[in-house]
Design an enzyme around this catalytic site. Structure first.
Site, PDB file in Angstrom:
ATOM      1  N   ASP A   1      64.251 -10.338 -27.592  1.00  0.00           N
ATOM      2  CA  ASP A   1      64.151 -11.599 -26.844  1.00  0.00           C
ATOM      3  C   ASP A   1      65.207 -11.571 -25.745  1.00  0.00           C
ATOM      4  OD1 ASP A   1      63.727 -14.130 -25.982  1.00  0.00           O
ATOM      5  OD2 ASP A   1      64.494 -15.137 -27.781  1.00  0.00           O
TER       6      ASP A   1
ATOM      7  N   GLN B   1      77.918 -13.990 -18.326  1.00  0.00           N
ATOM      8  CA  GLN B   1      76.946 -14.671 -17.469  1.00  0.00           C
ATOM      9  C   GLN B   1      77.318 -16.126 -17.204  1.00  0.00           C
ATOM     10  OE1 GLN B   1      73.446 -14.053 -19.849  1.00  0.00           O
ATOM     11  NE2 GLN B   1      74.602 -14.559 -21.697  1.00  0.00           N
TER      12      GLN B   1
HETATM   13  N1  SPD Z   1      62.399 -15.512 -17.096  1.00  0.00           N
HETATM   14  C1  SPD Z   1      63.157 -15.676 -18.292  1.00  0.00           C
HETATM   15  C2  SPD Z   1      62.649 -14.906 -19.460  1.00  0.00           C
HETATM   16  C3  SPD Z   1      63.579 -15.060 -20.598  1.00  0.00           C
HETATM   17  C4  SPD Z   1      63.078 -14.539 -21.868  1.00  0.00           C
HETATM   18  N2  SPD Z   1      63.983 -14.754 -22.959  1.00  0.00           N
HETATM   19  C5  SPD Z   1      64.396 -16.071 -23.100  1.00  0.00           C
HETATM   20  C6  SPD Z   1      65.175 -16.323 -24.326  1.00  0.00           C
HETATM   21  C7  SPD Z   1      64.597 -17.447 -25.082  1.00  0.00           C
HETATM   22  N3  SPD Z   1      64.897 -17.349 -26.436  1.00  0.00           N
END
Ligand code: SPD
Length: 281
Positions: free
Chosen positions: A157, A33
């Protein structure tokens, strides 16, 4: 008057949000990415992956506290935790606040995110400090999850349910999470904006309900995610996160000496009182 530079995130052609930024501290492409870190005017440092805000120093606590502590306080004694994604370290930092945790395993596909966080996002990367309770695995979670010993808690996450992360919202992945959990384990995952990802949230909930007895969507406020309201989902076969009593949650928080800024037992239960349009999803 100096002209400001603005970072702009666009979502599904329906929404744009902008923050004033300084020059990029990081602007690089990993095997997975585009990784950027900016200094913002109002939100401290900000991690951006493929053009989407992942976290800022100022408001990340709302999301990370709710992702971690709702399932972890639902569990009577979490000893083992896996965090899927979350290479910035915020979720594992919160998980490690629970003194009962003997082992937390971070499974992040992109080692460059971890390196960037360690260098530029020290408040989140505090969770990544090497220690006997932490193992970092830089592999694809979909491949690794089947080889884990059964866990008490799994926190997903991930980035949003589109592109490479879509697999993390599939029935197959949810079944593999269940197989990697102890029978009384609890999971939580980020499911996206109820305004912009309603279809995906509904699909994730349906799939989770095929796999777990209790599936409880809940909401958190986070200003730098599109729309500012975010949906997380906790699920378990043994513990209903919504049926916890305030007294029990208060007593667990006190026993674990958790000093937090967003999560509280009241917020835990209140976050599951869903507005009608979210409930109908
Ligand atoms: N729109 C972005 C959502 C991202 C969720 N995860 C983020 C990682 C943070 N630890």
């Amino acid at each position: 008057m100096a002209v400001k530079t603005w970072f702009c995130e666009e979502l599904t052609g329906q929404w744009r949000q902008s923050l004033p930024i300084g020059p990029a501290l990081v602007d690089e492409r990993s095997d997975f990415q585009h990784i950027q870190v900016f200094e913002t005017e109002g939100f401290g440092r900000m991690l951006v992956l493929d053009g989407k805000v992942q976290c800022t120093e100022r408001d990340e606590f709302t999301y990370h506290e709710m992702l971690a502590h709702v399932p972890m306080l639902t569990h009577p004694k979490p000893e083992t935790v896996v965090v899927v994604g979350g290479g910035d370290g915020g979720s594992v930092r919160e998980a490690l606040r629970h003194p009962s945790v003997r082992k937390a395993t971070l499974v992040e596909i992109d080692p460059q995110v971890i390196e960037v966080a360690r260098q530029w996002l020290p408040t989140m990367a505090a969770g990544l400090e090497p220690g006997p309770r932490l193992e970092v695995v830089t592999r694809d979670a979909a491949e690794v999850i089947g080889s884990l010993t059964p866990q008490d808690i799994i926190l997903v996450d991930s980035s949003d349910p589109e592109g490479p992360s879509e697999v993390l919202f599939s029935g197959e992945f949810f079944r593999s999470l269940k197989a990697a959990l102890k029978p009384d384990g609890v999971i939580a995952l980020q499911a996206g904006s109820p305004f912009f990802f309603g279809t995906q949230i509904a699909a994730a909930r349906r799939e989770l309900e095929k796999v777990f007895r209790y599936v409880r969507p809940y909401l958190v406020a986070i200003p730098t995610y599109p729309g500012g309201t975010w949906c997380l989902i906790a699920a378990s076969d043994a513990h209903d996160p919504q049926a916890m009593s305030l007294e029990e949650l208060r007593s667990r928080r006190q026993q674990r000496a958790l000093e937090l800024r967003y999560y509280s037992p009241e917020v835990h239960l209140g976050s599951m009182a869903l507005p009608e349009f979210v409930r109908e999803l």
